[in-house]
Design an enzyme around this catalytic site. Sequence first.
Site, PDB file in Angstrom:
ATOM      1  N   ALA A 251       0.825  -1.205   0.000  1.00  0.00           N
ATOM      2  CA  ALA A 251       0.000   0.000   0.000  1.00  0.00           C
ATOM      3  C   ALA A 251       0.862   1.261   0.000  1.00  0.00           C
ATOM      4  CB  ALA A 251      -0.935  -0.009   1.207  1.00  0.00           C
ATOM      5  N   GLU A 268      11.063  -3.302  -2.504  1.00  0.00           N
ATOM      6  CA  GLU A 268      10.857  -4.685  -2.063  1.00  0.00           C
ATOM      7  C   GLU A 268       9.590  -4.666  -1.238  1.00  0.00           C
ATOM      8  OE1 GLU A 268      10.146  -7.331   0.204  1.00  0.00           O
ATOM      9  OE2 GLU A 268      12.001  -7.016   1.317  1.00  0.00           O
ATOM     10  N   CYS A 302      10.046 -10.903   5.495  1.00  0.00           N
ATOM     11  CA  CYS A 302       9.440 -10.928   4.169  1.00  0.00           C
ATOM     12  C   CYS A 302       9.722 -12.212   3.400  1.00  0.00           C
ATOM     13  CB  CYS A 302       9.896  -9.721   3.356  1.00  0.00           C
ATOM     14  SG  CYS A 302      11.672  -9.644   3.085  1.00  0.00           S
TER      15      CYS A 302
END
Length: 495
Positions: A251, A268, A302
């Site tokens: 976002a 990223e 991540c």
Amino acid sequence: MPALATKLNDSLTVSSDSEQNSNNTILINGDWIGAKQTMSIINSFDNSIISEVSCANNDHVDQAIQSARQAFKRNQYQPSHQRADILKGAAQKVLARLEEFAQTIALETGKSIVAARKEVTRCANTLNLSAEEATRLTGETVKFDSFTGGENRIGFYEHMPLGVIVAITPFNDPLNLAAHKLGPALAAGNSVILKPSQQAPLSAIKLVEVLIESGLPAGQVNVLTGYARDFAEQLVSSKDVAMVTYTGGEASGEIIAKNAGIKKLAMELGANSPVIVMNDSNIDKAVESCVSGSYWAVGQNCIGVQRIYIEQGIYQQFKAKFIEQTAQLKVGDQLIDGNDIGPMINETEAKRIENWVNSAVNKGANLLVGGKRDGACYYPTALDNVAQSENLICQEAFGPVVSLFPFSDLDETIELANNVEFSIHGAVFTANINTAMKVSRELDVAGVMVNDSSDYRLDAMPFGGAKRGSMGREGVKFAIKEMTHTKVFCMNLDA
């Protein structure tokens, strides 16, 4: 330091919004200054206040950009050995203060002290790699006579710094990810405006302090702390900024991309990592790696393991071992050696994970282990029989939760593994080289770890996303190339 203003060079004056205070966390042209508004940095385990930091505004943005521009003009031709010396000196200082850095990381992120210490050593490695690459950043000669009309011409190209780079970093690896942006940018000769995570800026501030102690010229790095919503649009949209490098959520990445205008972007944006475990794998190794990959750094990783597909023949055995090892993980105060899992970054995130798990269970998923929340601590959790439509499967969980699936058809499983919009790493456990090559080729990711967790990363290797998240590469050597442009020199010998 003067109360209201500090004179910088002949053309730049930096003014604070009020008298200087002890929360001087905004860095402009080598001077740490404060601001009217401050924010608290919280230890999410006990909600204690670790520190107060100043909140930058658009005036600070203008000052930082002007400082960075001037520093770039002064230092873009600094000899590479001098850049390397600064980075190597900083690496040495980081290691000398390892425990101090680790304590700061653990306090502001909730990461266990063991994991925090590892991050400090990785940061030093990233800085040393950057130092090495600073002196290796060379171009090549060009064969101009390879095409008609190029006869009697000789020349070469070299890599030139872009100019002012804005670096925006996340909370989950607040020290090493800052190093991954600062190290390559400085090695290439750029100047940087660093916006560290608003939840965890303290480690990045300490890193900048160490760089300054190691001889970094004033203005080469400027720091803006506070709420991105207050000044990020003006920062990333400036025409004086040559590049924005960002690590964080989709976002915010989309907002940055819309506001940035015509400039280089490297992003990223997270992932949802799949792991495939075959019948012929070393099951103990696979379980150990997957448990570590699922819950390291409280799952706020991540490239952490999120979905595990286990071939039917070993599914029950794998599941039993996975549950056993997960249940043994100790949850609690992140500063206590021996605790494996600390709190998430805040209680809001822990409640989000709790809601996602409850939603999956209410719709038929089996809770295998965990599923408990205590404030910001969410216990390491595993489920199976989770519907594909659940957030735990189709979104990035970014928490200590993993879902297990049995499978019998590898092609169908690879298709399921690829059924996400963002990806970085995947993994496969197998003793068969043909299977390893098939999965490595067909997984739609930017890196495949064979007989290792998806969360393995060497700071020297190329790192970044695939699919919608494919926007540039980190990994020191590769980031430096992103942060430079080529410049060609061609001489006509007939002149």
